[in-house]
Enzyme design. Structure first.
Site, short mmCIF file in Angstrom:
data_model
loop_
_atom_site.label_atom_id
_atom_site.label_comp_id
_atom_site.label_asym_id
_atom_site.label_seq_id
_atom_site.Cartn_x
_atom_site.Cartn_y
_atom_site.Cartn_z
N ASP A 65 16.15 24.16 -30.98
CA ASP A 65 16.40 25.42 -31.68
C ASP A 65 17.90 25.63 -31.77
O ASP A 65 18.63 25.07 -30.97
CB ASP A 65 15.94 26.55 -30.74
N GLU A 93 0.81 -1.22 0.00
CA GLU A 93 0.00 0.00 0.00
C GLU A 93 0.85 1.27 0.00
O GLU A 93 0.37 2.34 -0.34
CB GLU A 93 -1.00 0.00 1.16
P1 ATP Z 1 16.11 29.42 -34.29
O1 ATP Z 1 14.91 28.92 -34.99
O2 ATP Z 1 17.13 28.41 -34.07
O3 ATP Z 1 15.82 30.25 -33.07
P2 ATP Z 1 16.37 31.77 -35.89
O4 ATP Z 1 16.41 32.83 -34.84
O5 ATP Z 1 17.26 31.98 -37.09
O6 ATP Z 1 16.81 30.38 -35.33
P3 ATP Z 1 13.75 32.65 -36.57
O7 ATP Z 1 13.65 33.54 -35.37
O8 ATP Z 1 12.57 31.92 -37.06
O9 ATP Z 1 14.87 31.58 -36.36
O10 ATP Z 1 14.32 33.56 -37.73
C1 ATP Z 1 14.37 33.10 -39.04
C2 ATP Z 1 15.17 34.06 -39.88
O11 ATP Z 1 14.52 35.33 -39.92
C3 ATP Z 1 16.55 34.34 -39.35
O12 ATP Z 1 17.49 33.43 -39.81
C4 ATP Z 1 16.84 35.73 -39.85
O13 ATP Z 1 17.33 35.67 -41.18
C5 ATP Z 1 15.47 36.36 -39.87
N1 ATP Z 1 15.25 37.14 -38.66
C6 ATP Z 1 15.39 36.76 -37.40
N2 ATP Z 1 15.10 37.72 -36.52
C7 ATP Z 1 14.75 38.78 -37.27
C8 ATP Z 1 14.32 40.11 -36.98
N3 ATP Z 1 14.18 40.53 -35.73
N4 ATP Z 1 14.03 40.91 -38.00
C9 ATP Z 1 14.15 40.49 -39.26
N5 ATP Z 1 14.54 39.26 -39.60
C10 ATP Z 1 14.85 38.43 -38.64
#
Ligand code: ATP
Length: 917
Positions: free
Chosen positions: A359, A317
């Site tokens: 990520d 139990e």
């Molecule tokens: P992870 O998915 O591993 O976090 P990540 O940050 O590259 O990587 P996302 O945040 O989806 O993924 O961003 C995708 C893409 O968009 C990036 O690779 C970049 O080229 C562009 N990006 C990211 N942040 C910005 C932003 N603040 N403004 C404009 N473009 C951005």
């Protein structure tokens, strides 16, 4: 000042006056504190907690306890009958001699002690859950004393200025004073699942209903898009959600899959045990007749009593409670390893994880971005040459990047690291964001989202409206028709595009993150017909611990998969450095995933280790494909769009620092340091916890099997029971609690990550578990039986018939035999505990384990048993006898039998593992 009604009709100024706040600087810290003390915390009323005495009483509401009460009732009845007869014959009352009064007290003590242990456990578990709840409570960004800062949402007060960003869970009811494409999900309030647009521009001339107040947002609803700012206009139970939920407690007590299996197992064991107990009772009663004691009422009573106590002793139990304790201890350990477990079942699932999808940015890398190279006018510029650049295009690139960013760096660092890096990049050229924004104020914007992978802001620049668009190169180029070069705008050619892409590859191969900038003359944020300006490439160093964690996962048979929004080449370069993949063929892009059928994706997931440029939908598809391949899949995420994939994974892991409240809400676990290595620690902990639970269960059940078998065997032979009611209850108390908890507290084996992940379909008893449970059950039974018969052998009696006669006619020798059996059983459990600590290794290893609880359980177990045998007053209660030297020797030898067998099993394991190598 108090909560105002109909604030949707107030002008911003009136609002600030009524709430005595400053629209720019917010409240002062002092005033916020005063209001907090005056009005109390911004919380919804929680369900009332059960008071301790009700928790205590609920422990008694258990079928097994009913059995004990039945035992007490029968014993009281019998003892009263015997006492009355005794007194009638003129004798003085003697507590120890007449009836079974000590039994009544002991059984009552067992019930009370069990209930106390249960109450303490439950209250402790509750308080640790409360502590966890506090740790993961939502935060809000406020402006106080003119500074942005994060505070617990429970500390928000009327008049506070709250800043809203995508992914935030709104901490109180707010009247908006600023908004940019703000959208929220108000389904919890209105039932409407579509996101609703909000705007600070509208002021109503007369009061409107909750669902129509577009200039207000409400507590507990998430921001799904855009950003905004608002004044707190309602707190705690005075919020809209407070009105509809006068008592809300979201935290549901969830049974873990293991706990559910255990509940079933306990039930099945209970039924089997009851059948055996009934059998024992029948056999016992048959022997009452065979031995000609049919008229002796006490013989019947004895038979019934020993059957009842056997039932109590045989059913484990304590099992569900022990599992809960072990899980709770594990959850606490995980907090130390930077992991907050939001849902208890995930602790078990962690141990079975075979794929970890992570990520890149921030988890495998540090998310500390710095722009190190740039490209414009057809030329690459390295960071050491940034300051020396005089070209207008280069300065325009920096200016555009800084303007098209939501980060601030002047009064502290706020915002996304990518955007902070861009503002810093412009700072290097003495282009301060504040000055840029004064000269070119932002008039409109389209926020970043990971589907478009772009963001646009529109600025008024000397009377001209310019839209700056920054984002992933492929996304920008899709919408680009022209290029800015050496002061001129011309159509973009294939050669330009080729050159831009080859520069992009050059950057990406160096694991740099690339962002492109384009612009157009426009009044609205339109992302089409853009003019290409240039690229910036930033470094994001890998986390130093990540490589080791990937390597450990590899040894543990767990695949690490990188799923990122970044470019394929950048992702590959980093993944290769970290040991996640070796060749480019192990990388796929989101576009390639889109083109695959479900089966193709399943097949691809068998070898591919990097998914780049993925959309949030791709993440869900990938998780599902891994699961369809039979994997147990953990998945990390931080954004609002990650919530579906976090839910789809077996274990959703949200980032504690960069993660949005929405992601945290959808996740099973939160990493407080966003670090990939913490996942590895959590998986290790999860495996350790599962191993401990498995050991505990095998230990408890084999002990119970021994108790039942020994009783059953002897009673079938028609001999007096080897253990009387009190003995069984006592052993139950010792064996069921301390040693079981001690096993649950064992430190995880150092090689816990050297084995393949457990097959989640296989239960506790897989991989030799049944053999171990039954085997040790039989070993302990044999030890107890040898001890029981040895009392006869030491008196020169060897045949079964003679022993039976001796025990039946000589109460003191029977007491010797029962004491030996009882002590052997109790000691066997303690040695069995030592062996179970690691069935594959010699018991010597426990000395390096430093499990103080095990040492304590052992010493206390031995000490208590001596007490029962050596202290005359206690001896009288337990009907035990003083053991002779020879009897002690036999008892000791029998007691270590489980450990000896364990050592033999350990040798067997070591031979097998050498052979398999
Ligand atoms: P992870 O998915 O591993 O976090 P990540 O940050 O590259 O990587 P996302 O945040 O989806 O993924 O961003 C995708 C893409 O968009 C990036 O690779 C970049 O080229 C562009 N990006 C990211 N942040 C910005 C932003 N603040 N403004 C404009 N473009 C951005």
């Amino acid at each position: 000042m108090k909560k105002q009604q109909n604030v949707e009709t107030f002008s911003t100024l009136k609002l600030a006056n009524e709430y005595e706040t400053d629209l720019k600087n917010g409240l002062t810290e002092k005033e916020a504190k005063r209001r907090l003390e005056l009005f109390g915390e911004n919380k919804l009323k929680e369900k009332k907690k059960k008071p301790w005495f009700l928790v205590f009483l609920s422990q008694l509401n258990d079928p097994m306890i009913y059995v004990l009460f039945a035992a007490i009732a029968v014993t009281i009845g019998v003892s009263t009958y015997e006492t009355v007869n005794w007194l009638k014959s003129g004798n003085a009352f003697n507590f120890l001699e007449v009836g079974d009064w000590p039994d009544v007290i002991i059984i009552l003590a067992v019930i009370i002690i069990n209930a106390i242990i249960g109450t303490v456990q439950e209250l402790k578990a509750q308080s640790s859950l409360d502590a966890l709840k506090k740790m993961s409570s939502p935060e809000s960004t406020v402006i106080r004393d003119g500074k942005r800062q994060k505070v617990k949402s429970s500390e928000l007060v009327l008049g506070d200025i709250v800043v809203l960003e995508e992914g935030d869970t709104i901490g109180a009811d707010l009247r908006l004073i600023e908004s940019a494409n703000l959208k929220v999900n108000e389904s919890s309030l209105t039932g409407e699942s579509m996101q609703v647009e909000k705007s600070s521009d509208i002021i109503f001339s007369e009061p409107v209903g909750v669902a129509d107040r577009v200039n207000m947002v409400y507590m507990s609803t998430p921001v799904t898009y855009g950003r905004g700012m608002g004044i707190v206009s309602g707190c705690g139970m005075e919020t809209e959600i407070g009105k509809i939920a006068s008592a809300l407690d979201n935290e549901q007590e969830e049974l873990t899959p293991l706990q559910k299996v255990l509940a079933k197992l306990s039930k099945a064991l209970g039924i089997i045990t009851l059948i055996i107990v009934l059998l024992v009772l029948i056999v016992d009663l048959v022997w009452v007749f065979v031995d000609g004691k049919g008229t002796n009422i006490e013989a019947y009573i004895e038979a019934i009593l020993s059957s009842i106590s056997l039932a109590v002793a045989a059913i484990p139990e304590g099992l569900p409670a022990v599992v809960t304790i072990v899980l709770a201890i594990g959850v606490q350990k995980m907090v130390k390893a930077n992991t907050i477990v939001r849902k208890l079942p995930s602790v078990e699932t962690l141990g079975a994880v075979s794929v970890v999808c992570s990520d890149k940015t921030g988890t495998l890398t540090q998310n500390k971005m710095t722009v190190v190279e740039a490209y414009c006018n057809g030329q690459v510029v390295v960071s050491s040459d940034f300051k020396a650049q005089k070209s207008n295009e280069f300065r325009f690139l920096a200016k555009g990047m800084s303007l098209c960013s939501n980060a601030t760096v002047d009064d502290g660092l706020y915002g996304d690291p990518t955007e902070i890096a861009l503002v810093n990049f412009a700072n290097e050229l003495s282009l301060r964001k504040k000055d840029l924004e004064t000269m070119s104020p932002r008039i409109d914007e389209l926020p970043f989202d990971s589907d478009r992978k772009m963001m646009t802001t529109v600025h008024n620049d000397n009377g001209k409206n310019i839209g700056y668009t920054k984002g992933a190169l492929d996304s920008i180029l899709k919408h680009t028709t022209k290029i800015l070069e050496n002061g001129k705008v011309r159509s973009i050619t294939d050669d330009d595009i080729k050159k831009i892409y080859s520069t992009n590859s050059y950057f990406s191969d160096k694991a740099l993150r690339v962002l492109a900038l384009a612009y157009r003359i426009t009044d609205k944020p339109i992302e089409d017909d853009l003019i290409f300006v240039g690229l910036v490439a930033m470094i994001d160093p890998e986390r130093p611990e990540a490589k080791g964690a990937v390597e450990k996962f590899k040894r543990a048979g767990i695949a690490t998969v990188m799923i990122t929004g970044d470019h394929k080449d950048t992702a590959f370069a980093i993944a290769k450095n970290l040991g996640i993949c070796e060749i480019k063929e192990q990388c796929r892009t989101g576009a390639e995933v889109d083109a695959m059928s479900e089966d193709e994706l399943k097949e691809c997931c068998k070898s591919v280790r990097v998914f780049a440029r993925v959309s949030p939908e791709n993440k869900v598809q990938i998780v599902k494909a891994f699961k369809a391949n039979g994997n147990i899949c953990a998945m990390t995420g931080d954004g609002v769009n990650d919530a579906p994939s976090l839910k789809a994974a077996d274990i959703g892991i949200a980032m504690g620092i960069t993660g949005t409240d929405v992601a945290k809400g959808a996740a099973d676990m939160v990493l407080t340091d966003d670090n990939f290595a913490s996942i590895e620690k959590a998986v290790e902990e999860g495996r350790g916890i599962f191993a401990n639970i498995k050991k505990t269960i095998i230990f408890l059940i084999s002990s119970n099997i021994a108790e039942v078998l020994a009783m059953f065997f002897i009673i079938c032979l028609g001999l007096p029971a080897p253990l009387i009611a009190i003995h069984l209850l006592w052993v139950n108390l010792i064996t069921d609690s301390l040693p079981a908890i001690a096993l649950g507290m064992d430190p995880k084996a150092p090689d816990v990550l050297d084995e393949k992940p457990r097959d989640p379909k296989k239960g506790i008893f897989a991989d030799g578990g049944v053999k171990l449970t039954a085997g040790f059950g039989v070993v302990i039974t044999v030890a107890v039986l040898i001890s029981y018969f040895a009392a006869g052998w030491l008196n020169g009696v060897f045949s079964l018939g003679d022993i039976k006669a001796l025990y039946e006619n000589n109460a003191s020798i029977l007491h010797q035999a029962q004491t030996m059996a009882f002590t052997t059983l109790a000691f066997c459990e303690l040695f069995h505990m030592i062996g179970m600590s690691n069935v594959k290794k010699s018991f010597i290893h426990i000395f390096s384990n430093k499990n103080w609880m095990m040492a304590l359980a052992f010493v206390v177990g031995i000490g208590l048993q001596f007490l029962v045998i050596e202290v005359p007053a206690v001896r009288a209660v337990f009907s035990t006898a003083n053991l002779t030297g020879n009897e002690w020797i036999i008892t000791a030898i029998c007691s270590v039998l489980p450990l000896i067998i364990h050592e033999i099993v350990a040798i067997g394991y070591s031979i097998c593992s050498k052979k398999s190598k």
